[in-house]
Design a protein around this motif. Structure first.
Motif, PDB file in Angstrom:
ATOM      1  N   UNK A  24       4.171  -9.418   0.665  1.00 39.28           N
ATOM      2  CA  UNK A  24       3.308  -8.470  -0.045  1.00 39.28           C
ATOM      3  C   UNK A  24       3.972  -7.097  -0.145  1.00 39.28           C
ATOM      4  N   UNK A  25       4.573  -6.640   0.935  1.00 38.24           N
ATOM      5  CA  UNK A  25       5.236  -5.332   0.931  1.00 38.24           C
ATOM      6  C   UNK A  25       6.403  -5.327  -0.055  1.00 38.24           C
ATOM      7  N   UNK A  26       7.204  -6.386  -0.041  1.00 30.61           N
ATOM      8  CA  UNK A  26       8.382  -6.439  -0.910  1.00 30.61           C
ATOM      9  C   UNK A  26       8.024  -6.676  -2.369  1.00 30.61           C
ATOM     10  N   UNK A  27       6.830  -7.186  -2.624  1.00 24.28           N
ATOM     11  CA  UNK A  27       6.431  -7.443  -4.010  1.00 24.28           C
ATOM     12  C   UNK A  27       5.942  -6.177  -4.710  1.00 24.28           C
ATOM     13  N   UNK A  28       5.681  -5.132  -3.956  1.00 24.91           N
ATOM     14  CA  UNK A  28       5.199  -3.879  -4.536  1.00 24.91           C
ATOM     15  C   UNK A  28       6.345  -2.877  -4.672  1.00 24.91           C
ATOM     16  N   UNK A  29       6.308  -2.112  -5.744  1.00 23.59           N
ATOM     17  CA  UNK A  29       7.317  -1.065  -5.932  1.00 23.59           C
ATOM     18  C   UNK A  29       7.033   0.079  -4.956  1.00 23.59           C
ATOM     19  N   UNK A  31       6.560   3.155  -5.716  1.00 26.06           N
ATOM     20  CA  UNK A  31       5.457   3.977  -6.267  1.00 26.06           C
ATOM     21  C   UNK A  31       4.105   3.347  -5.954  1.00 26.06           C
ATOM     22  N   UNK A  32       4.014   2.020  -6.126  1.00 22.57           N
ATOM     23  CA  UNK A  32       2.749   1.338  -5.844  1.00 22.57           C
ATOM     24  C   UNK A  32       2.399   1.422  -4.362  1.00 22.57           C
ATOM     25  N   UNK A  33       3.399   1.249  -3.506  1.00 25.25           N
ATOM     26  CA  UNK A  33       3.155   1.360  -2.062  1.00 25.25           C
ATOM     27  C   UNK A  33       2.711   2.766  -1.682  1.00 25.25           C
ATOM     28  N   UNK A  34       3.339   3.745  -2.284  1.00 19.90           N
ATOM     29  CA  UNK A  34       2.997   5.131  -1.972  1.00 19.90           C
ATOM     30  C   UNK A  34       1.556   5.426  -2.414  1.00 19.90           C
ATOM     31  N   UNK A  35       1.194   4.956  -3.595  1.00 20.01           N
ATOM     32  CA  UNK A  35      -0.161   5.176  -4.109  1.00 20.01           C
ATOM     33  C   UNK A  35      -1.189   4.460  -3.238  1.00 20.01           C
ATOM     34  N   UNK A  36      -0.876   3.227  -2.848  1.00 20.00           N
ATOM     35  CA  UNK A  36      -1.811   2.408  -2.078  1.00 20.00           C
ATOM     36  C   UNK A  36      -1.984   2.903  -0.643  1.00 20.00           C
ATOM     37  N   UNK A  37      -0.879   3.238   0.014  1.00 23.60           N
ATOM     38  CA  UNK A  37      -0.920   3.581   1.444  1.00 23.60           C
ATOM     39  C   UNK A  37      -1.096   5.070   1.712  1.00 23.60           C
TER      40      UNK A  37
END
Length: 135
Positions: A24-29, A31-37
């Motif tokens: 799941x972590x590697x599937x997100x960019x 930017x997406x991880x930063x926005x989500x977390x």
């Protein structure tokens, strides 16, 4: 995620967002991880790097290691014949199918000819020293 050596803030953010698998972590960019977390860019890069390094641990093998017989067994599973018995003996049966093989030499030394030969040999069945049109 608990097995990774990360800042507790990063681990807590992953748990809060239900990012519990490496996939799941590697599937997100980033930017997406930063926005989500709501983590900083540096923290997201640290998370991506830690997860990627724990999932993929490349094994490097040099020609000298091959010559000395110091390769791991997994690196020796499939070999591609060069079409030249002398080269195949030096390479302990041919080129390994894992990783990248760099072919160097002087101008007009036969590098292109060898690569053309390999591109044909790879199509041969395994019984004839090829890889059965695979890699």
């Amino acid at each position: 995620m608990d097995g990774l050596e990360l800042n507790p803030k990063i681990i807590a953010a992953c748990k809060r967002c239900k990012l519990l698998s490496f996939e799941k972590v590697l599937s997100l960019s980033e930017c997406d991880l930063q926005r989500l977390t709501k983590l900083s860019s540096a923290e997201v890069k640290q998370l991506h790097s830690a997860v990627a390094h724990s999932v993929f641990k490349p094994q490097h093998t040099t020609g000298l290691m091959m010559f000395r017989g110091q390769c791991t067994e997994s690196m020796l599973t499939h070999r591609l014949s060069t079409g030249c018995p002398v080269l195949d003996r030096l390479l302990r049966g041919g080129l390994t199918s894992h990783g990248i093989t760099e072919i160097t030499g002087e101008s007009s030394g036969g590098k292109t000819q060898l690569c053309l030969q390999l591109s044909l040999t790879v199509q041969l069945p395994v019984s004839m020293g090829g890889l059965d049109a695979g890699v």
